[in-house]
Design a protein around this motif. Sequence first.
Motif, PDB file in Angstrom:
ATOM      1  N   PRO A  10       6.908   0.112   5.077  1.00 33.71           N
ATOM      2  CA  PRO A  10       7.284  -1.140   4.411  1.00 33.71           C
ATOM      3  C   PRO A  10       6.749  -1.282   2.984  1.00 33.71           C
ATOM      4  N   MET A  11       5.677  -0.584   2.658  1.00 37.18           N
ATOM      5  CA  MET A  11       5.121  -0.674   1.310  1.00 37.18           C
ATOM      6  C   MET A  11       5.994   0.038   0.276  1.00 37.18           C
ATOM      7  N   ILE A  12       6.706   1.080   0.686  1.00 38.09           N
ATOM      8  CA  ILE A  12       7.488   1.880  -0.265  1.00 38.09           C
ATOM      9  C   ILE A  12       8.533   1.042  -0.990  1.00 38.09           C
ATOM     10  N   SER A  37       4.473   6.006 -15.785  1.00 37.64           N
ATOM     11  CA  SER A  37       3.727   6.205 -14.541  1.00 37.64           C
ATOM     12  C   SER A  37       2.681   5.121 -14.372  1.00 37.64           C
ATOM     13  N   LEU A  38       2.188   5.011 -13.167  1.00 37.19           N
ATOM     14  CA  LEU A  38       1.114   4.083 -12.827  1.00 37.19           C
ATOM     15  C   LEU A  38      -0.038   4.896 -12.263  1.00 37.19           C
ATOM     16  N   LYS A  39      -1.258   4.544 -12.637  1.00 39.02           N
ATOM     17  CA  LYS A  39      -2.422   5.235 -12.086  1.00 39.02           C
ATOM     18  C   LYS A  39      -2.830   4.536 -10.799  1.00 39.02           C
ATOM     19  N   VAL A  40      -2.831   5.293  -9.720  1.00 43.03           N
ATOM     20  CA  VAL A  40      -3.218   4.781  -8.410  1.00 43.03           C
ATOM     21  C   VAL A  40      -4.730   4.943  -8.269  1.00 43.03           C
ATOM     22  N   ALA A  41      -5.421   3.825  -8.164  1.00 44.83           N
ATOM     23  CA  ALA A  41      -6.872   3.859  -7.968  1.00 44.83           C
ATOM     24  C   ALA A  41      -7.202   4.075  -6.496  1.00 44.83           C
ATOM     25  N   ALA A  42      -6.331   3.608  -5.597  1.00 48.71           N
ATOM     26  CA  ALA A  42      -6.537   3.806  -4.158  1.00 48.71           C
ATOM     27  C   ALA A  42      -5.242   3.498  -3.418  1.00 48.71           C
ATOM     28  N   SER A  43      -5.053   4.203  -2.320  1.00 50.37           N
ATOM     29  CA  SER A  43      -3.987   3.868  -1.382  1.00 50.37           C
ATOM     30  C   SER A  43      -4.611   3.974   0.003  1.00 50.37           C
ATOM     31  N   TYR A  44      -4.074   4.830   0.888  1.00 50.62           N
ATOM     32  CA  TYR A  44      -4.638   4.921   2.230  1.00 50.62           C
ATOM     33  C   TYR A  44      -6.082   5.414   2.193  1.00 50.62           C
ATOM     34  N   GLY A  45      -6.925   4.731   2.918  1.00 47.13           N
ATOM     35  CA  GLY A  45      -8.315   5.135   3.074  1.00 47.13           C
ATOM     36  C   GLY A  45      -8.908   4.339   4.225  1.00 47.13           C
ATOM     37  N   CYS A  46      -9.417   5.015   5.204  1.00 47.16           N
ATOM     38  CA  CYS A  46      -9.961   4.348   6.389  1.00 47.16           C
ATOM     39  C   CYS A  46     -11.340   3.792   6.055  1.00 47.16           C
ATOM     40  N   ARG A  47     -11.358   2.502   5.683  1.00 45.82           N
ATOM     41  CA  ARG A  47     -12.597   1.871   5.246  1.00 45.82           C
ATOM     42  C   ARG A  47     -12.545   0.370   5.495  1.00 45.82           C
ATOM     43  N   PRO A  48     -13.710  -0.265   5.541  1.00 44.72           N
ATOM     44  CA  PRO A  48     -13.727  -1.724   5.699  1.00 44.72           C
ATOM     45  C   PRO A  48     -13.408  -2.427   4.375  1.00 44.72           C
ATOM     46  N   GLU A  59      -6.761  -3.383   4.492  1.00 39.98           N
ATOM     47  CA  GLU A  59      -5.349  -3.028   4.547  1.00 39.98           C
ATOM     48  C   GLU A  59      -5.139  -1.591   4.069  1.00 39.98           C
ATOM     49  N   HIS A  60      -6.061  -1.071   3.272  1.00 42.86           N
ATOM     50  CA  HIS A  60      -5.994   0.337   2.879  1.00 42.86           C
ATOM     51  C   HIS A  60      -6.111   1.232   4.113  1.00 42.86           C
ATOM     52  N   GLY A  61      -6.865   0.799   5.104  1.00 41.49           N
ATOM     53  CA  GLY A  61      -7.027   1.555   6.343  1.00 41.49           C
ATOM     54  C   GLY A  61      -5.778   1.586   7.197  1.00 41.49           C
ATOM     55  N   HIS A  62      -4.838   0.717   6.900  1.00 34.73           N
ATOM     56  CA  HIS A  62      -3.546   0.693   7.591  1.00 34.73           C
ATOM     57  C   HIS A  62      -2.442   1.297   6.718  1.00 34.73           C
ATOM     58  N   ALA A  63      -2.812   1.841   5.561  1.00 37.30           N
ATOM     59  CA  ALA A  63      -1.855   2.354   4.566  1.00 37.30           C
ATOM     60  C   ALA A  63      -0.896   1.248   4.139  1.00 37.30           C
ATOM     61  N   ASN A  64      -1.424   0.029   4.105  1.00 36.02           N
ATOM     62  CA  ASN A  64      -0.633  -1.154   3.793  1.00 36.02           C
ATOM     63  C   ASN A  64      -1.062  -1.779   2.462  1.00 36.02           C
ATOM     64  N   ALA A  65      -1.743  -0.991   1.619  1.00 38.37           N
ATOM     65  CA  ALA A  65      -2.236  -1.512   0.344  1.00 38.37           C
ATOM     66  C   ALA A  65      -2.270  -0.402  -0.698  1.00 38.37           C
ATOM     67  N   ILE A  66      -2.156  -0.841  -1.955  1.00 40.13           N
ATOM     68  CA  ILE A  66      -2.273   0.089  -3.075  1.00 40.13           C
ATOM     69  C   ILE A  66      -3.035  -0.624  -4.187  1.00 40.13           C
ATOM     70  N   ASP A  67      -3.857   0.129  -4.900  1.00 36.89           N
ATOM     71  CA  ASP A  67      -4.587  -0.385  -6.055  1.00 36.89           C
ATOM     72  C   ASP A  67      -4.072   0.341  -7.293  1.00 36.89           C
ATOM     73  N   HIS A 123      -4.930  -5.102  -6.708  1.00 32.88           N
ATOM     74  CA  HIS A 123      -4.794  -4.748  -5.294  1.00 32.88           C
ATOM     75  C   HIS A 123      -3.527  -5.444  -4.802  1.00 32.88           C
ATOM     76  N   LEU A 124      -2.627  -4.681  -4.194  1.00 33.06           N
ATOM     77  CA  LEU A 124      -1.363  -5.199  -3.687  1.00 33.06           C
ATOM     78  C   LEU A 124      -1.227  -4.807  -2.222  1.00 33.06           C
ATOM     79  N   ASP A 125      -0.930  -5.768  -1.359  1.00 32.74           N
ATOM     80  CA  ASP A 125      -0.703  -5.399   0.046  1.00 32.74           C
ATOM     81  C   ASP A 125       0.303  -6.325   0.699  1.00 32.74           C
ATOM     82  N   LEU A 126       0.673  -5.951   1.930  1.00 35.35           N
ATOM     83  CA  LEU A 126       1.642  -6.714   2.716  1.00 35.35           C
ATOM     84  C   LEU A 126       1.013  -7.233   4.008  1.00 35.35           C
ATOM     85  N   ALA A 127      -0.244  -7.645   3.945  1.00 35.35           N
ATOM     86  CA  ALA A 127      -0.938  -8.164   5.137  1.00 35.35           C
ATOM     87  C   ALA A 127      -0.239  -9.422   5.643  1.00 35.35           C
TER      88      ALA A 127
END
Length: 139
Positions: A10-12, A37-48, A59-67, A123-127
């Motif tokens: 859904p993020m795509i 282009s856009l510089k991605v500071a973070a996307s998927y990462g299993c973290r609190p 939400e990064h831990g759900h691959a539901n966020a991008i920085d 930080h952008l997400d679809l929580a």
Amino acid sequence: MRPAATLRCPMIPAVDHWVRSVVDAAARYYYGVPVDSLKVAASYGCRPINHISGARLSEHGHANAIDISEFHFANGHMVSVKSGWWGDERERAFLRAVHRGACDTFTTVLGPLADQNHHDHFHLDLARRGRTGTHRVCK
């Protein structure tokens, strides 16, 4: 996107819509050229959340966020969130336009005014938030 982002399905289309309809339009309006282009500071990462031990999963831990930390234009110009948010008038206007436009697509948009953790990126997400899952946060 550089580097490439790892995101759930859904993020795509959400990111694609934001880049095409908001970011590129703002780049053309303020700089007269498209975004390259856009510089991605973070996307998927299993973290609190905010890397705080014991906090719930980000939400990064759900691959539901991008920085996103930088925007690169076709003419070689670059605007970073860190220096541009309080930078010259054109950088400020561009960054505020893409931040504000993100709030129409994403359920959570955090930037430099949100808190110190977001001073240098968006930080952008679809929580799903609130009782109905439709509450939005735009800071």
